[in-house]
Design an enzyme around this catalytic site. Structure first.
Site, PDB file in Angstrom:
ATOM      1  CB  SER A 115     -13.061  11.926 -19.429  1.00  0.00           C
ATOM      2  OG  SER A 115     -12.231  13.042 -19.623  1.00  0.00           O
ATOM      3  CE1 TYR A 116     -15.139   4.141 -17.302  1.00  0.00           C
ATOM      4  CE2 TYR A 116     -15.132   4.472 -14.930  1.00  0.00           C
ATOM      5  CZ  TYR A 116     -15.357   3.675 -16.031  1.00  0.00           C
ATOM      6  OH  TYR A 116     -15.810   2.395 -15.840  1.00  0.00           O
TER       7      TYR A 116
END
Length: 251
Positions: free
Chosen positions: A157-158
């Site tokens: 996600s990051y």
């Protein structure tokens, strides 16, 4: 004192802690009038108070980067109070779930990371650009990550959303290249912040082991580079992602 930003108005999003707090303090020490913005308004006010006690000019406002109205109102309040906003530094960010494989990530968590890291960056750019274009001058700096260039296992996600920030900056830098407004990003490797401290030790070790200097970066190092990028001196670079990676990325 390096006074290239003296007399300029700077907005720092995420100023309650970490890179944002360090940047707000440094910009103020160099003579800028700083507005500290954060969803943690108590923390933002604390940073502004610290700046004031050191003799600087600072105030604080609450701002939620995922909310378009909050962003518009916050930036509007800054420009109304300061007259002209010369620079915006966006340090707001979150890692979301880490240390797990992509298929194990909760889509709701991915969406939250997207909203803070990427949508928030987009909303902030869109809020300040009309004002800066009106004045034929501006500096926008979004903090991305080396993970957005190379990807970190266990941080999908990051990594994905920071890659999105880098892509956005490339487009915006080209769109506004002839206007006096620059849009750039910073891609740090591991900087010792509260967000990093909250990660599992094995995740931090995985990232640090890939840094040739074999250490984390410091908040002061990040703030110093940001302060230059948003200064009038940085006039011939836009759409670029500056590395702060201890040798991990070299091009």
């Amino acid at each position: 004192m390096d006074d290239k930003v003296a007399g300029q108005a700077m907005a720092v999003v995420g100023a309650a802690s970490g890179i944002g707090r360090a940047t707000a303090r440094l910009l103020a020490a160099r003579g800028a009038a700083v507005t500290c913005l954060d969803r943690d308004v108590v923390g933002a006010e604390r940073t502004a108070t610290e700046i004031g006690e050191a003799g600087g000019d600072a105030d604080a406002l609450e701002l939620e980067v995922t909310d378009e109205r909050s962003v518009a109102d916050g930036i509007g309040a800054v420009t109304s109070h300061r007259g002209q906003l010369h620079g915006l530094v966006n340090c707001a960010g979150t890692t979301g779930q880490t240390g797990i494989q992509s298929h194990e990530v909760d889509p709701a968590d991915f969406d939250l990371v997207y909203r803070i890291n990427l949508l928030g960056s987009f909303l902030l750019s869109c809020a300040v650009l009309p004002h800066m274009l009106e004045h034929d001058y501006g500096r926008i700096l979004h903090v991305a990550s080396i993970a957005g260039k190379e990807g970190n296992a266990g941080m999908v996600s990051y990594s994905a959303t920071k890659a999105g920030v880098i892509g956005m900056v490339k487009s915006q830098g080209k769109e506004y290249a002839q206007t006096g407004v620059t849009v750039n990003a910073l891609a740090p490797a591991v900087i010792r912040t509260a967000m990093v401290d909250a990660m599992p030790d094995e995740q931090v070790t995985y990232m640090t082991d890939r840094i040739p200097m074999r250490r984390t970066g410091t908040l002061d190092e990040a703030a110093a580079m940001i302060a230059w990028i948003v200064s009038p001196e940085a006039s011939f670079t836009t759409g670029f992602t500056f590395d702060l990676s201890g040798g991990r990325a070299v091009y």
